[in-house]
Design a protein around this motif. Structure first.
Motif, PDB file in Angstrom:
ATOM      1  N   PRO A  55       0.814  -1.219   0.000  1.00  0.00           N
ATOM      2  CA  PRO A  55       0.000   0.000   0.000  1.00  0.00           C
ATOM      3  C   PRO A  55       0.849   1.271   0.000  1.00  0.00           C
ATOM      4  O   PRO A  55       0.516   2.236  -0.694  1.00  0.00           O
ATOM      5  CB  PRO A  55      -0.813  -0.116   1.296  1.00  0.00           C
ATOM      6  N   ARG A  75      -5.359   8.778  -0.078  1.00  0.00           N
ATOM      7  CA  ARG A  75      -5.614   7.603   0.773  1.00  0.00           C
ATOM      8  C   ARG A  75      -6.760   6.763   0.204  1.00  0.00           C
ATOM      9  O   ARG A  75      -6.682   5.537   0.172  1.00  0.00           O
ATOM     10  CB  ARG A  75      -5.980   8.048   2.187  1.00  0.00           C
ATOM     11  N   SER A  79      -6.313   2.915  -1.167  1.00  0.00           N
ATOM     12  CA  SER A  79      -6.870   1.770  -0.436  1.00  0.00           C
ATOM     13  C   SER A  79      -8.022   1.109  -1.187  1.00  0.00           C
ATOM     14  O   SER A  79      -8.166  -0.117  -1.147  1.00  0.00           O
ATOM     15  CB  SER A  79      -7.335   2.211   0.951  1.00  0.00           C
ATOM     16  N   VAL A  80      -8.822   1.896  -1.872  1.00  0.00           N
ATOM     17  CA  VAL A  80     -10.048   1.340  -2.475  1.00  0.00           C
ATOM     18  C   VAL A  80      -9.796   0.699  -3.843  1.00  0.00           C
ATOM     19  O   VAL A  80     -10.331  -0.372  -4.147  1.00  0.00           O
ATOM     20  CB  VAL A  80     -11.114   2.457  -2.573  1.00  0.00           C
ATOM     21  N   THR A  81      -8.973   1.343  -4.667  1.00  0.00           N
ATOM     22  CA  THR A  81      -8.776   0.851  -6.035  1.00  0.00           C
ATOM     23  C   THR A  81      -8.310  -0.603  -6.101  1.00  0.00           C
ATOM     24  O   THR A  81      -8.907  -1.394  -6.849  1.00  0.00           O
ATOM     25  CB  THR A  81      -7.774   1.759  -6.793  1.00  0.00           C
ATOM     26  N   TRP A  83      -8.771  -3.039  -4.070  1.00  0.00           N
ATOM     27  CA  TRP A  83      -9.817  -3.966  -3.635  1.00  0.00           C
ATOM     28  C   TRP A  83     -10.927  -4.081  -4.680  1.00  0.00           C
ATOM     29  O   TRP A  83     -11.487  -5.156  -4.891  1.00  0.00           O
ATOM     30  CB  TRP A  83     -10.385  -3.542  -2.269  1.00  0.00           C
ATOM     31  N   ILE A  84     -11.240  -2.998  -5.355  1.00  0.00           N
ATOM     32  CA  ILE A  84     -12.204  -3.077  -6.454  1.00  0.00           C
ATOM     33  C   ILE A  84     -11.632  -3.952  -7.566  1.00  0.00           C
ATOM     34  O   ILE A  84     -12.341  -4.778  -8.162  1.00  0.00           O
ATOM     35  CB  ILE A  84     -12.554  -1.672  -6.981  1.00  0.00           C
ATOM     36  N   ILE A  87     -11.947  -7.648  -6.489  1.00  0.00           N
ATOM     37  CA  ILE A  87     -13.330  -8.170  -6.520  1.00  0.00           C
ATOM     38  C   ILE A  87     -13.796  -8.338  -7.959  1.00  0.00           C
ATOM     39  O   ILE A  87     -14.332  -9.383  -8.340  1.00  0.00           O
ATOM     40  CB  ILE A  87     -14.262  -7.242  -5.722  1.00  0.00           C
TER      41      ILE A  87
ATOM     42  N   LEU B  27     -18.507  -2.881  -2.245  1.00  0.00           N
ATOM     43  CA  LEU B  27     -17.744  -3.868  -1.479  1.00  0.00           C
ATOM     44  C   LEU B  27     -16.271  -3.487  -1.452  1.00  0.00           C
ATOM     45  O   LEU B  27     -15.603  -3.560  -0.411  1.00  0.00           O
ATOM     46  CB  LEU B  27     -17.938  -5.241  -2.133  1.00  0.00           C
ATOM     47  N   GLY B  28     -15.750  -3.087  -2.611  1.00  0.00           N
ATOM     48  CA  GLY B  28     -14.347  -2.662  -2.673  1.00  0.00           C
ATOM     49  C   GLY B  28     -14.084  -1.476  -1.784  1.00  0.00           C
ATOM     50  O   GLY B  28     -13.050  -1.385  -1.107  1.00  0.00           O
ATOM     51  N   THR B  29     -15.048  -0.552  -1.743  1.00  0.00           N
ATOM     52  CA  THR B  29     -14.890   0.655  -0.923  1.00  0.00           C
ATOM     53  C   THR B  29     -14.883   0.296   0.559  1.00  0.00           C
ATOM     54  O   THR B  29     -14.051   0.804   1.332  1.00  0.00           O
ATOM     55  CB  THR B  29     -16.017   1.654  -1.217  1.00  0.00           C
ATOM     56  N   ILE B  31     -14.231  -2.655   2.036  1.00  0.00           N
ATOM     57  CA  ILE B  31     -13.036  -3.433   2.411  1.00  0.00           C
ATOM     58  C   ILE B  31     -11.797  -2.547   2.354  1.00  0.00           C
ATOM     59  O   ILE B  31     -10.927  -2.612   3.226  1.00  0.00           O
ATOM     60  CB  ILE B  31     -12.872  -4.660   1.496  1.00  0.00           C
ATOM     61  N   GLY B  32     -11.719  -1.710   1.307  1.00  0.00           N
ATOM     62  CA  GLY B  32     -10.567  -0.818   1.178  1.00  0.00           C
ATOM     63  C   GLY B  32     -10.479   0.167   2.332  1.00  0.00           C
ATOM     64  O   GLY B  32      -9.396   0.456   2.838  1.00  0.00           O
ATOM     65  N   SER B  33     -11.616   0.673   2.755  1.00  0.00           N
ATOM     66  CA  SER B  33     -11.619   1.617   3.876  1.00  0.00           C
ATOM     67  C   SER B  33     -11.156   0.937   5.156  1.00  0.00           C
ATOM     68  O   SER B  33     -10.389   1.505   5.939  1.00  0.00           O
ATOM     69  CB  SER B  33     -13.029   2.192   4.080  1.00  0.00           C
ATOM     70  N   ASP B  35      -9.187  -1.615   5.276  1.00  0.00           N
ATOM     71  CA  ASP B  35      -7.752  -1.857   5.085  1.00  0.00           C
ATOM     72  C   ASP B  35      -6.958  -0.592   5.373  1.00  0.00           C
ATOM     73  O   ASP B  35      -5.873  -0.640   5.958  1.00  0.00           O
ATOM     74  CB  ASP B  35      -7.507  -2.328   3.647  1.00  0.00           C
ATOM     75  N   ALA B  36      -7.509   0.558   4.968  1.00  0.00           N
ATOM     76  CA  ALA B  36      -6.814   1.828   5.194  1.00  0.00           C
ATOM     77  C   ALA B  36      -6.709   2.139   6.678  1.00  0.00           C
ATOM     78  O   ALA B  36      -5.751   2.777   7.118  1.00  0.00           O
ATOM     79  CB  ALA B  36      -7.541   2.962   4.475  1.00  0.00           C
ATOM     80  N   ARG B  39      -4.113  -0.611   7.970  1.00  0.00           N
ATOM     81  CA  ARG B  39      -2.755  -0.381   7.457  1.00  0.00           C
ATOM     82  C   ARG B  39      -2.684   1.016   6.846  1.00  0.00           C
ATOM     83  O   ARG B  39      -2.662   1.165   5.633  1.00  0.00           O
ATOM     84  CB  ARG B  39      -2.409  -1.415   6.382  1.00  0.00           C
TER      85      ARG B  39
END
Lengths: 172, 238
Positions: A55, A75, A79-81, A83-84, A87, B27-29, B31-33, B35-36, B39
């Motif tokens: 990250p 941020r 973090s989001v990109t 994970w999208i 998925i 879902l990505g948002t 999980i990503g949030s 994770d942020a 970490r």
């Protein structure tokens, strides 16, 4: 018209061009495209998420693009990109919601191409960060190769979006 | 009726795709949030006011064999007077060592070649002037880190500087950190101007546990333009 004797006269008069269980060209192309595109995106996302520095490395790449983004946007995108990507890529591989996953990936790729184009136009010397710390297909520094690379993937995503859902094998 | 059914079917299909896309992105948002939060990435480093450590002998950086083609420009010359950056913007450096074998580019015509030193009041937090860097260099309790490429380093660098690029931190802590005493301040530099490699390396150094980290705002070009010592050649401890 199939030579198989398994189809009934009614089915034969109204239906399919190939016998049940025959590999279809459209199905095969879609299948391979799904696996390759989905696999590339899952792999790219994994490299961006991989501990310990995935990250942070990706955040550094985003900032190196000098987009003038506020910290919260850096941020969020960092973090989001990935994970999208994970998925959508996994769904493509599994054949779930193919058109929607492909559309999401297509939009991501279009954005990446625009950003890379912006970097090239501004003559910035930055690393892509597209696959985290790896650069499997192009040199590490951003250039036309990255646009071509993403363009090819975008073509695959567009194909999957507009092609009707087709199984790998024709059905009875 | 048939047309209405088809339209309804299309709208239903469109709604389905919209929901699917929303689920993927949502879902990505989420999980990503999460994770942020677990970490967090570091986007800025902790900065403090620059103050000189106590005076002391400059430590020799121990290493293996000295590269045979290393040259040390100006090392035997009397150290030039430190620049007062605030009143030197746009003016020449007028170093007394101009006649010495200091890096030629910084001394052309007996001046800095018109180098614009950034005054102290225009520096970003955590950045220091050339003069402050010089004082830190003379104090002997600062380590210098060159964040530029290998070729740039070899063309010229601050004497004793260790080269560390952002790429060195990608796979974890680089082995060269063993050469940077943690009790000393660390001064990082790159090409000055728009170059922000030094900022990235400084952030990684902070993440590695170093605390008093400063950046030479005008970078190596400023150091050279001020007529200070310059070393050339490859790193002793690559």
């Amino acid at each position: 018209m199939s030579q198989s004797a398994a189809t009934s006269p009614v089915a034969a008069s109204t239906a399919e061009r190939s016998a049940p269980g025959t590999l279809t060209l459209t199905g095969a192309v879609s299948f391979v495209t799904r696996l390759v595109l989905g696999g590339l995106f899952v792999w790219a996302a994994w490299n961006k998420l991989q501990p310990p520095n995935g990250p942070q490395n990706f955040a550094d790449s985003v900032r190196a693009f000098k987009l003038g983004l506020p910290d919260w946007a850096v941020r969020a995108s960092t973090s989001v990109t990935p994970w999208i990507e994970v998925i959508a890529g996994a769904m493509l591989i599994l054949g779930i919601w193919v058109r929607s996953s492909a559309l999401v990936i297509g939009v991501l790729l279009a954005v990446f191409i625009a950003l890379i184009g912006s970097v090239i136009a501004r003559e910035l010397n930055v690393e892509c960060g597209c696959f985290g710390k790896l650069s499997p297909f192009c040199p590490k520094k951003v250039g036309m190769c990255n646009i071509i690379q993403n363009g090819v993937m975008l073509a695959g995503a567009v194909y999957l979006t507009i092609t009707p859902k087709t199984g790998l094998f024709s059905k009875s | 009726m048939i047309q209405n059914s088809a339209q309804i079917a299309r709208k239903g299909l469109l709604a389905r795709y919209i929901v699917q896309i929303a689920v993927i992105v949502g879902l990505g948002t989420v999980i990503g949030s999460a994770d942020a939060i677990i970490r967090p990435v570091k986007l800025a480093r902790t900065v403090e006011e620059f103050s000189l450590p106590t005076e002391g002998a400059r430590p020799e950086v121990t290493s293996g064999t000295v590269a045979s083609d290393r040259t040390r420009a100006g090392a035997d010359e009397p150290k030039p007077e430190a620049m007062t950056d605030a009143d030197s913007a746009g003016s020449s450096a007028s170093k007394s060592s101009a006649e010495g074998p200091v890096a030629a580019a910084g001394q052309s015509g007996g001046g800095t070649g018109g180098f614009q030193f950034t005054p102290k009041d225009r520096l970003k937090p955590g950045h220091i002037t050339i003069e402050e860097a010089r004082r830190a260099f003379d104090s002997g309790q600062a380590s210098f880190v060159d964040a530029r490429s290998k070729s740039r380093y070899e063309e010229g660098h601050i004497p004793g500087a260790i080269r560390l690029e952002l790429a060195d931190f990608v796979a974890g802590q680089p082995a060269k950190l063993a050469l940077l005493p943690r009790e000393f301040m660390v001064i990082v530099y790159c090409g000055g101007g728009d170059c922000d490699e030094s900022e990235r390396v400084a952030e990684r150094l902070e993440g590695s546990g170093y605390q008093r980290i400063f950046i030479i705002h005008d970078g190596f070009p400023g150091w050279k333009a001020a007529g200070h010592e310059v070393e050339t050649g490859p790193e002793e401890f690559e």
